[in-house]
Design an enzyme around this catalytic site. Structure first.
Site, short mmCIF file in Angstrom:
data_model
loop_
_atom_site.label_atom_id
_atom_site.label_comp_id
_atom_site.label_asym_id
_atom_site.label_seq_id
_atom_site.Cartn_x
_atom_site.Cartn_y
_atom_site.Cartn_z
CD GLN A 82 -3.43 -0.32 0.20
OE1 GLN A 82 -3.14 0.82 -0.23
NE2 GLN A 82 -4.13 -1.16 -0.44
CB SER A 83 4.08 2.05 -1.48
OG SER A 83 5.01 3.05 -1.88
CG ASN A 84 0.82 6.50 1.26
OD1 ASN A 84 0.01 6.37 0.98
ND2 ASN A 84 1.18 6.57 2.55
#
Ligand SMILES: *Cc1c(COP(=O)(O)O)cnc(C)c1O
Length: 343
Positions: A82-84
């Protein structure tokens, strides 16, 4: 300090707001010793540009300018499922007409899902060219280099953006933020006593520290670890701050004791929810209508709340919370944020 000698793209056409949080501060005080707590302010870096923006937007202004200067046609980067950072890098690539590839590290086994919501959905929506999932502890630099080599074999040119955008060049984004804050403090006539920031891949904490030291801003910075306790986190931040100072030719040794981080709020693991995070997210949302995210800013705010309750800040001290973004991941954690983590 003169940043104008560095090539920069602009992804935000305004200065992000600096605002007091009176209702949040009052709710916090009620749970502090003697019913008194700090006066909390917020810097809205969750409103930075790029779909939706966050702290990586500032770093990418310098990194993408460098990529374009080198004639790259593809950005390659890495992160968690879920990398921003991956999302914002992809948004910058789309904006510049570049392709984008990710190497995704499944730091929590089983956490990658092809149908996940939140940032993963946005990876698909914005058309990531390829997404390679590797197990926790893999050599990410090597995996990204393999992507660059594959592109080169096709006559293309990849540019590797390090994890979190945290190298010396990326750290300049938070030197720019330090200068923006200095101007805002002056324009608004506000004196801040302390700044609370998240401390992960360290470009934000280290870049801001280098910017404060270089601009003679004497406000102590407290970093809240999102994945490491101080013994591991502080050397990383120190190294980043020194690298940024060197890139700027500041002729300065970053004092080791200027680097302060606090642990105990990120457990049980990076990105895995805990009850303090849920309380922090609910509290800010319900008092000020401002959302935090479960992986980073919820835990960082939990740190600010926890320190306040321990009497770490003097009553009435003005504490600035840097909101670094991360909002899409709320949609991947909706049940937890309403009901709390499973026991
Ligand atoms: C990446 C990130 C952080 C941590 O910043 P670093 O520069 O990696 O230390 C904090 N908050 C959010 C929302 C992030 O995406």
């Amino acid at each position: 300090m003169d940043l104008s000698r560095f090539a920069r793209r602009r992804y935000t056409s305004f200065v992000t707001p600096l605002e007091p949080l009176p209702r949040f501060s009052a709710a916090l005080a009620a749970s502090c010793p003697g019913g008194r707590g700090p006066e909390v302010w917020i810097k809205r870096d969750d409103m930075l540009g790029l779909f939706p923006g966050g702290n990586k937007t500032r770093k990418l202004e310098f990194l993408v300018a460098d990529a374009l200067g080198q004639g790259a046609d593809t950005l390659i980067t890495c992160g968690a499922p879920q990398s921003n950072h991956c999302r914002i890098t992809l948004a910058a690539a789309a904006r510049e007409g570049l392709k984008c590839r990710f190497v995704i590290e499944e730091r929590v086994p089983g956490s990658f899902s092809e149908t996940a919501s939140g940032n993963h959905f946005m990876f698909r929506l914005m058309g990531v060219e390829s997404l390679t999932v590797v197990p926790a502890g893999s050599n990410m630099a090597q995996a990204m280099q393999a992507q660059a080599d594959a592109l080169a074999a096709q006559g293309r040119k990849g540019y590797i953006v390090p994890g979190g955008g945290s190298n010396a060049l990326g750290g300049l984004g938070y030197v720019a933020c330090a200068q923006e804050l200095q101007q805002q403090f002056f324009d608004m006539g506000v004196q801040i006593d302390r700044v609370v920031v998240g401390s992960g891949s360290s470009g934000t904490h280290g870049g801001l520290l280098a910017g404060f030291l270089g601009n003679r801003i004497h406000i102590p910075i407290v970093g809240i670890g999102v994945s490491r306790d101080p013994a591991d986190q502080e050397p990383l931040v120190h190294k980043e701050a020194q690298a940024v100072a060197d890139l700027l030719n500041l002729n300065m040794v970053v004092p080791r004791d200027a680097v302060l981080s606090i642990g105990g709020y990120w457990q049980p693991k990076y990105s895995v929810p805990n009850p303090m995070m849920v309380e922090a997210v609910q509290m800010l949302a319900r008092t000020e209508g401002i959302p935090l995210d479960p992986v980073y800013t919820g835990k960082i705010m939990a740190g600010l709340i926890g320190l306040s309750r321990q009497g770490y800040f003097k009553p009435g001290e003005r504490v600035l919370f840097l909101h670094t973004g991360g909002l899409p991941s709320v949609h991947a954690f909706e049940r937890v944020l309403l009901d709390g983590p499973p026991a």
